[in-house]
Design a protein around this motif. Structure first.
Motif, PDB file in Angstrom:
ATOM      1  N   SER A  35      60.842 -44.477 -33.610  1.00 13.12           N
ATOM      2  CA  SER A  35      61.043 -44.098 -32.215  1.00 13.12           C
ATOM      3  C   SER A  35      61.630 -42.687 -32.186  1.00 13.12           C
ATOM      4  N   THR A  36      61.345 -41.927 -31.132  1.00 12.14           N
ATOM      5  CA  THR A  36      61.848 -40.559 -31.038  1.00 12.14           C
ATOM      6  C   THR A  36      63.366 -40.525 -30.917  1.00 12.14           C
ATOM      7  N   SER A  37      63.944 -41.583 -30.350  1.00 15.91           N
ATOM      8  CA  SER A  37      65.393 -41.625 -30.162  1.00 15.91           C
ATOM      9  C   SER A  37      66.122 -42.254 -31.349  1.00 15.91           C
ATOM     10  N   GLY A  38      65.403 -42.913 -32.224  1.00 12.53           N
ATOM     11  CA  GLY A  38      66.040 -43.609 -33.341  1.00 12.53           C
ATOM     12  C   GLY A  38      66.585 -44.976 -32.954  1.00 12.53           C
ATOM     13  N   GLU A  39      66.503 -45.298 -31.659  1.00 14.11           N
ATOM     14  CA  GLU A  39      67.001 -46.589 -31.157  1.00 14.11           C
ATOM     15  C   GLU A  39      66.090 -47.725 -31.608  1.00 14.11           C
ATOM     16  N   LYS A  40      66.677 -48.912 -31.699  1.00 16.71           N
ATOM     17  CA  LYS A  40      65.885 -50.099 -32.025  1.00 16.71           C
ATOM     18  C   LYS A  40      65.085 -50.524 -30.796  1.00 16.71           C
ATOM     19  N   PHE A  41      63.933 -51.113 -31.042  1.00 18.80           N
ATOM     20  CA  PHE A  41      63.086 -51.620 -29.964  1.00 18.80           C
ATOM     21  C   PHE A  41      62.242 -52.759 -30.512  1.00 18.80           C
ATOM     22  N   SER A  42      61.667 -53.525 -29.605  1.00 19.88           N
ATOM     23  CA  SER A  42      60.765 -54.605 -30.028  1.00 19.88           C
ATOM     24  C   SER A  42      59.437 -54.425 -29.322  1.00 19.88           C
ATOM     25  N   GLY A  43      58.418 -54.972 -29.924  1.00 18.11           N
ATOM     26  CA  GLY A  43      57.100 -54.847 -29.332  1.00 18.11           C
ATOM     27  C   GLY A  43      56.092 -55.730 -30.036  1.00 18.11           C
ATOM     28  N   THR A  44      54.823 -55.498 -29.728  1.00 20.78           N
ATOM     29  CA  THR A  44      53.746 -56.257 -30.356  1.00 20.78           C
ATOM     30  C   THR A  44      52.598 -55.323 -30.716  1.00 20.78           C
ATOM     31  N   ILE A  45      51.865 -55.713 -31.751  1.00 17.61           N
ATOM     32  CA  ILE A  45      50.601 -55.077 -32.110  1.00 17.61           C
ATOM     33  C   ILE A  45      49.617 -56.221 -32.307  1.00 17.61           C
ATOM     34  N   ASP A  46      48.544 -56.221 -31.555  1.00 15.39           N
ATOM     35  CA  ASP A  46      47.569 -57.325 -31.574  1.00 15.39           C
ATOM     36  C   ASP A  46      48.239 -58.661 -31.273  1.00 15.39           C
ATOM     37  N   GLY A  47      49.268 -58.633 -30.411  1.00 12.05           N
ATOM     38  CA  GLY A  47      49.962 -59.858 -30.029  1.00 12.05           C
ATOM     39  C   GLY A  47      50.974 -60.345 -31.047  1.00 12.05           C
ATOM     40  N   VAL A  48      51.112 -59.646 -32.178  1.00 11.25           N
ATOM     41  CA  VAL A  48      52.069 -60.033 -33.220  1.00 11.25           C
ATOM     42  C   VAL A  48      53.367 -59.263 -32.994  1.00 11.25           C
ATOM     43  N   LYS A  65      44.293 -49.540 -32.240  1.00 10.33           N
ATOM     44  CA  LYS A  65      45.254 -50.593 -31.886  1.00 10.33           C
ATOM     45  C   LYS A  65      46.270 -50.011 -30.912  1.00 10.33           C
ATOM     46  N   VAL A  66      46.869 -50.883 -30.121  1.00  7.93           N
ATOM     47  CA  VAL A  66      47.858 -50.445 -29.140  1.00  7.93           C
ATOM     48  C   VAL A  66      49.193 -51.111 -29.462  1.00  7.93           C
ATOM     49  N   ILE A  67      50.223 -50.280 -29.591  1.00  6.13           N
ATOM     50  CA  ILE A  67      51.587 -50.779 -29.753  1.00  6.13           C
ATOM     51  C   ILE A  67      52.140 -50.976 -28.350  1.00  6.13           C
ATOM     52  N   VAL A  68      52.512 -52.196 -28.011  1.00  3.45           N
ATOM     53  CA  VAL A  68      53.083 -52.504 -26.701  1.00  3.45           C
ATOM     54  C   VAL A  68      54.575 -52.750 -26.911  1.00  3.45           C
ATOM     55  N   VAL A  69      55.405 -51.943 -26.231  1.00  2.00           N
ATOM     56  CA  VAL A  69      56.856 -51.994 -26.428  1.00  2.00           C
ATOM     57  C   VAL A  69      57.524 -52.654 -25.227  1.00  2.00           C
ATOM     58  N   ASP A  70      58.550 -53.496 -25.514  1.00  2.00           N
ATOM     59  CA  ASP A  70      59.281 -54.222 -24.471  1.00  2.00           C
ATOM     60  C   ASP A  70      60.399 -53.394 -23.836  1.00  2.00           C
ATOM     61  N   SER A  71      60.943 -52.427 -24.546  1.00  2.14           N
ATOM     62  CA  SER A  71      62.094 -51.662 -24.081  1.00  2.14           C
ATOM     63  C   SER A  71      61.728 -50.781 -22.888  1.00  2.14           C
ATOM     64  N   SER A  72      62.621 -50.746 -21.885  1.00  2.00           N
ATOM     65  CA  SER A  72      62.376 -49.921 -20.700  1.00  2.00           C
ATOM     66  C   SER A  72      62.598 -48.436 -20.992  1.00  2.00           C
ATOM     67  N   ASP A  73      63.275 -48.130 -22.095  1.00  2.00           N
ATOM     68  CA  ASP A  73      63.547 -46.736 -22.452  1.00  2.00           C
ATOM     69  C   ASP A  73      62.419 -46.091 -23.263  1.00  2.00           C
ATOM     70  N   CYS A  74      61.376 -46.867 -23.570  1.00  2.00           N
ATOM     71  CA  CYS A  74      60.281 -46.342 -24.408  1.00  2.00           C
ATOM     72  C   CYS A  74      58.957 -46.417 -23.662  1.00  2.00           C
ATOM     73  N   VAL A 118      56.892 -43.879 -31.536  1.00  6.72           N
ATOM     74  CA  VAL A 118      56.875 -44.324 -30.144  1.00  6.72           C
ATOM     75  C   VAL A 118      57.855 -43.426 -29.374  1.00  6.72           C
ATOM     76  N   SER A 119      57.409 -42.891 -28.262  1.00  2.00           N
ATOM     77  CA  SER A 119      58.262 -41.997 -27.451  1.00  2.00           C
ATOM     78  C   SER A 119      59.310 -42.800 -26.685  1.00  2.00           C
ATOM     79  N   CYS A 120      60.579 -42.490 -26.940  1.00  2.00           N
ATOM     80  CA  CYS A 120      61.699 -43.162 -26.253  1.00  2.00           C
ATOM     81  C   CYS A 120      62.689 -42.120 -25.740  1.00  2.00           C
ATOM     82  N   LYS A 121      63.455 -42.503 -24.698  1.00  2.00           N
ATOM     83  CA  LYS A 121      64.460 -41.589 -24.122  1.00  2.00           C
ATOM     84  C   LYS A 121      65.678 -41.529 -24.998  1.00  2.00           C
TER      85      LYS A 121
END
Length: 121
Positions: A35-48, A65-74, A118-121
């Motif tokens: 992540s650009t901020s170095g913060e931890k985040f969670s997400g999925t790739i292909d639903g995993v 493939k698309v990385i889908v991230v749950d964090s509102s800051d990313c 992944v771009s994050c604030k």
């Protein structure tokens, strides 16, 4: 003598009919997701699901493939573009049509970036 020649020809044809990428590449590839901020985040790739930053194992495929991230800051989605693994071109030169079609059909000829951010604030 003839039996040895037949065995040698059979072995040689087996080696050249198998694709280089199919032999050298696994079904999956490890990708470092940062992540650009170095913060931890969670997400999925292909639903995993996965936790980042970290190394994620993704299945090789003939599609981005698309990385889908749950964090509102990313960024909600980050695309991982596919490309042809250079191993495939060695196979085209040495194995010809048989090996290259094997690589294409197994989808092991594709690869993704070794590292993606992944771009994050």
């Amino acid at each position: 003598m003839l039996v040895k020649a037949v065995k040698a020809i059979a072995l040689t044809s087996m080696v050249f009919s198998a694709g280089c990428a199919s032999i050298l590449n696994e079904d999956t590839q490890k990708v470092n997701v940062l992540s650009t901020s170095g913060e931890k985040f969670s997400g999925t790739i292909d639903g995993v699901p996965f936790e980042g930053p970290g190394v994620v194992e993704v299945k090789r495929a003939n599609r981005d493939k698309v990385i889908v991230v749950d964090s509102s800051d990313c960024a909600k989605e980050t695309v991982m573009t596919k490309s042809v693994d250079p191993v495939f071109f060695v196979n085209v030169l040495s194995g010809g049509a048989f090996g290259s079609t094997t690589d294409y059909s197994t989808e092991k000829m594709w690869k993704y970036q070794d590292s993606i951010t992944v771009s994050c604030k």
